[in-house]
Scaffold this motif. Structure first.
Motif, PDB file in Angstrom:
ATOM      1  N   TRP A   1       0.826  -1.199   0.000  1.00 13.74           N
ATOM      2  CA  TRP A   1       0.000   0.000   0.000  1.00 13.74           C
ATOM      3  C   TRP A   1       0.866   1.257   0.000  1.00 13.74           C
ATOM      4  CZ3 TRP A   1      -4.666  -0.451   3.869  1.00 13.74           C
ATOM      5  CH2 TRP A   1      -5.556  -1.426   3.397  1.00 13.74           C
ATOM      6  N   SER A   2       0.442   2.229  -0.799  1.00 17.64           N
ATOM      7  CA  SER A   2       1.092   3.535  -0.791  1.00 17.64           C
ATOM      8  C   SER A   2       0.477   4.363   0.346  1.00 17.64           C
ATOM      9  CB  SER A   2       0.864   4.249  -2.124  1.00 17.64           C
ATOM     10  OG  SER A   2      -0.512   4.560  -2.274  1.00 17.64           O
ATOM     11  N   THR A   3       1.032   5.535   0.562  1.00 16.79           N
ATOM     12  CA  THR A   3       0.487   6.434   1.583  1.00 16.79           C
ATOM     13  C   THR A   3      -0.963   6.794   1.244  1.00 16.79           C
ATOM     14  OG1 THR A   3       2.691   7.337   1.960  1.00 16.79           O
ATOM     15  CG2 THR A   3       0.845   8.639   2.753  1.00 16.79           C
ATOM     16  N   GLU A   4      -1.231   7.010  -0.035  1.00 21.52           N
ATOM     17  CA  GLU A   4      -2.594   7.331  -0.470  1.00 21.52           C
ATOM     18  C   GLU A   4      -3.549   6.171  -0.190  1.00 21.52           C
ATOM     19  OE1 GLU A   4      -5.096   8.464  -4.492  1.00 21.52           O
ATOM     20  OE2 GLU A   4      -2.926   8.811  -4.479  1.00 21.52           O
ATOM     21  N   ASP A   5      -3.104   4.937  -0.445  1.00 19.05           N
ATOM     22  CA  ASP A   5      -3.936   3.765  -0.159  1.00 19.05           C
ATOM     23  C   ASP A   5      -4.249   3.673   1.330  1.00 19.05           C
ATOM     24  OD1 ASP A   5      -3.911   2.970  -2.839  1.00 19.05           O
ATOM     25  OD2 ASP A   5      -2.102   1.733  -2.574  1.00 19.05           O
ATOM     26  N   LYS A   6      -3.245   3.940   2.156  1.00 16.70           N
ATOM     27  CA  LYS A   6      -3.445   3.890   3.613  1.00 16.70           C
ATOM     28  C   LYS A   6      -4.427   4.961   4.066  1.00 16.70           C
ATOM     29  CE  LYS A   6       1.123   1.998   4.503  1.00 16.70           C
ATOM     30  NZ  LYS A   6       2.475   2.265   5.032  1.00 16.70           N
ATOM     31  N   ASN A   7      -4.302   6.171   3.474  1.00 17.99           N
ATOM     32  CA  ASN A   7      -5.229   7.257   3.821  1.00 17.99           C
ATOM     33  C   ASN A   7      -6.652   6.918   3.409  1.00 17.99           C
ATOM     34  OD1 ASN A   7      -3.354   8.932   5.025  1.00 17.99           O
ATOM     35  ND2 ASN A   7      -2.846  10.004   3.126  1.00 17.99           N
ATOM     36  N   LYS A   8      -6.823   6.333   2.224  1.00 22.69           N
ATOM     37  CA  LYS A   8      -8.159   5.935   1.766  1.00 22.69           C
ATOM     38  C   LYS A   8      -8.758   4.887   2.700  1.00 22.69           C
ATOM     39  CE  LYS A   8      -7.719   6.883  -3.174  1.00 22.69           C
ATOM     40  NZ  LYS A   8      -7.669   6.275  -4.514  1.00 22.69           N
ATOM     41  N   ALA A   9      -7.947   3.902   3.088  1.00 29.70           N
ATOM     42  CA  ALA A   9      -8.429   2.852   3.991  1.00 29.70           C
ATOM     43  C   ALA A   9      -8.809   3.445   5.344  1.00 29.70           C
ATOM     44  CB  ALA A   9      -7.368   1.772   4.157  1.00 29.70           C
ATOM     45  N   TYR A  10      -8.005   4.382   5.840  1.00 36.43           N
ATOM     46  CA  TYR A  10      -8.296   5.034   7.117  1.00 36.43           C
ATOM     47  C   TYR A  10      -9.617   5.801   7.040  1.00 36.43           C
ATOM     48  CZ  TYR A  10      -8.077   8.364  10.933  1.00 36.43           C
ATOM     49  OH  TYR A  10      -8.398   9.125  12.031  1.00 36.43           O
ATOM     50  N   ARG A  11      -9.778   6.614   5.972  1.00 33.21           N
ATOM     51  CA  ARG A  11     -11.020   7.385   5.812  1.00 33.21           C
ATOM     52  C   ARG A  11     -12.229   6.456   5.684  1.00 33.21           C
ATOM     53  NH1 ARG A  11      -7.738  10.542   2.339  1.00 33.21           N
ATOM     54  NH2 ARG A  11      -8.738   9.569   0.550  1.00 33.21           N
ATOM     55  N   ASP A  12     -12.058   5.356   4.961  1.00 32.97           N
ATOM     56  CA  ASP A  12     -13.162   4.410   4.808  1.00 32.97           C
ATOM     57  C   ASP A  12     -13.543   3.821   6.160  1.00 32.97           C
ATOM     58  OD1 ASP A  12     -14.937   3.040   2.837  1.00 32.97           O
ATOM     59  OD2 ASP A  12     -13.982   1.244   3.675  1.00 32.97           O
ATOM     60  N   ASN A  13     -12.552   3.499   6.978  1.00 31.99           N
ATOM     61  CA  ASN A  13     -12.831   2.952   8.313  1.00 31.99           C
ATOM     62  C   ASN A  13     -13.532   3.975   9.203  1.00 31.99           C
ATOM     63  OD1 ASN A  13     -11.853   0.357   7.912  1.00 31.99           O
ATOM     64  ND2 ASN A  13      -9.769   0.912   8.463  1.00 31.99           N
ATOM     65  N   VAL A  14     -13.104   5.225   9.129  1.00 28.36           N
ATOM     66  CA  VAL A  14     -13.757   6.284   9.918  1.00 28.36           C
ATOM     67  C   VAL A  14     -15.203   6.454   9.458  1.00 28.36           C
ATOM     68  CG1 VAL A  14     -13.769   8.768  10.391  1.00 28.36           C
ATOM     69  CG2 VAL A  14     -11.620   7.496  10.482  1.00 28.36           C
ATOM     70  N   ASP A  15     -15.404   6.493   8.151  1.00 27.35           N
ATOM     71  CA  ASP A  15     -16.755   6.644   7.613  1.00 27.35           C
ATOM     72  C   ASP A  15     -17.650   5.476   8.021  1.00 27.35           C
ATOM     73  OD1 ASP A  15     -15.874   8.977   6.431  1.00 27.35           O
ATOM     74  OD2 ASP A  15     -15.700   8.114   4.420  1.00 27.35           O
ATOM     75  N   LYS A  16     -17.130   4.252   7.927  1.00 32.54           N
ATOM     76  CA  LYS A  16     -17.912   3.074   8.346  1.00 32.54           C
ATOM     77  C   LYS A  16     -18.261   3.170   9.821  1.00 32.54           C
ATOM     78  CE  LYS A  16     -15.156  -0.140   6.886  1.00 32.54           C
ATOM     79  NZ  LYS A  16     -14.524  -1.407   6.552  1.00 32.54           N
ATOM     80  N   ASP A  17     -17.302   3.591  10.631  1.00 34.21           N
ATOM     81  CA  ASP A  17     -17.541   3.718  12.072  1.00 34.21           C
ATOM     82  C   ASP A  17     -18.668   4.709  12.346  1.00 34.21           C
ATOM     83  OD1 ASP A  17     -16.780   3.097  14.831  1.00 34.21           O
ATOM     84  OD2 ASP A  17     -16.103   5.196  14.898  1.00 34.21           O
ATOM     85  N   ILE A  18     -18.659   5.830  11.646  1.00 33.00           N
ATOM     86  CA  ILE A  18     -19.716   6.833  11.825  1.00 33.00           C
ATOM     87  C   ILE A  18     -21.067   6.243  11.441  1.00 33.00           C
ATOM     88  CG2 ILE A  18     -20.625   9.011  10.925  1.00 33.00           C
ATOM     89  CD1 ILE A  18     -17.647   9.929  10.720  1.00 33.00           C
ATOM     90  N   LEU A  19     -21.116   5.563  10.304  1.00 36.71           N
ATOM     91  CA  LEU A  19     -22.380   4.957   9.868  1.00 36.71           C
ATOM     92  C   LEU A  19     -22.851   3.900  10.864  1.00 36.71           C
ATOM     93  CD1 LEU A  19     -21.718   4.660   6.041  1.00 36.71           C
ATOM     94  CD2 LEU A  19     -23.436   6.095   7.147  1.00 36.71           C
ATOM     95  N   PHE A  20     -21.943   3.055  11.322  1.00 38.93           N
ATOM     96  CA  PHE A  20     -22.314   2.005  12.277  1.00 38.93           C
ATOM     97  C   PHE A  20     -22.897   2.601  13.553  1.00 38.93           C
ATOM     98  CE2 PHE A  20     -18.931  -1.158  10.519  1.00 38.93           C
ATOM     99  CZ  PHE A  20     -19.770  -1.477   9.470  1.00 38.93           C
ATOM    100  N   LYS A  21     -22.328   3.697  14.008  1.00 40.40           N
ATOM    101  CA  LYS A  21     -22.784   4.309  15.260  1.00 40.40           C
ATOM    102  C   LYS A  21     -24.124   5.021  15.119  1.00 40.40           C
ATOM    103  CE  LYS A  21     -18.280   4.743  17.375  1.00 40.40           C
ATOM    104  NZ  LYS A  21     -17.200   5.625  17.816  1.00 40.40           N
ATOM    105  N   THR A  22     -24.497   5.392  13.909  1.00 42.62           N
ATOM    106  CA  THR A  22     -25.745   6.129  13.736  1.00 42.62           C
ATOM    107  C   THR A  22     -26.941   5.233  13.439  1.00 42.62           C
ATOM    108  OG1 THR A  22     -25.285   6.485  11.393  1.00 42.62           O
ATOM    109  CG2 THR A  22     -24.574   8.207  12.917  1.00 42.62           C
ATOM    110  N   LEU A  23     -26.686   3.964  13.158  1.00 42.89           N
ATOM    111  CA  LEU A  23     -27.781   3.059  12.802  1.00 42.89           C
ATOM    112  C   LEU A  23     -28.291   2.303  14.022  1.00 42.89           C
ATOM    113  CD1 LEU A  23     -26.245   1.590   9.532  1.00 42.89           C
ATOM    114  CD2 LEU A  23     -28.017   3.321   9.712  1.00 42.89           C
TER     115      LEU A  23
END
Length: 127
Positions: free
Chosen positions: A9-31
């Motif tokens: 993974w490049s730095t960009e790939d790691k950042n995308k994965a991190y943002r995706d995890n944060v976004d999933k966490d937000i969605l999980f907490k709101t449902l």
């Protein structure tokens, strides 16, 4: 599409994965638990959003049915006996918001005419 091993993974790939995890966490907490159980197998935020869209909006036939029902609510809107103007306004505004969310837009003139027609006959002497 074949996913890259994490070691590559490049730095960009790691950042995308991190943002995706944060976004999933937000969605999980709101449902609520019921909705969470329907999306818990999704692995990306995009999959979750697509699943939620499908669950809430449905297919084209479902959307068409919802629009038909909302238009009927608009057409049949009348002020109920004992209902205050504020209560009617809130109920009618909810109908308008529902129509807008389904893609049906009425011009202000149509809305104003509908409100005047929805008032009880006793109000006509006041106008």
């Amino acid at each position: 599409m074949v996913e890259k091993p994490r070691a590559e993974w490049s730095t960009e790939d790691k950042n995308k994965a991190y943002r995706d995890n944060v976004d999933k966490d937000i969605l999980f907490k709101t449902l609520d638990k019921n909705m969470f159980s329907k999306i818990k197998t999704c692995s990306t935020t995009k999959e979750i959003l697509e699943k939620l869209t499908q669950l809430y909006e449905g297919n084209d036939q479902t959307k068409e049915n919802k629009l038909t029902v909302a238009i009927q609510k608009f057409d049949n809107a009348k002020m109920k006996p004992g209902e205050t103007m504020a209560e009617f306004d809130e109920r009618f505004s909810n109908i308008i918001c529902e129509l807008i969310s389904l893609g049906k837009i009425y011009i202000n003139r149509e809305i104003s005419l509908k409100v005047m027609r929805a008032l009880p006959i006793e109000w006509m002497s006041r106008l």
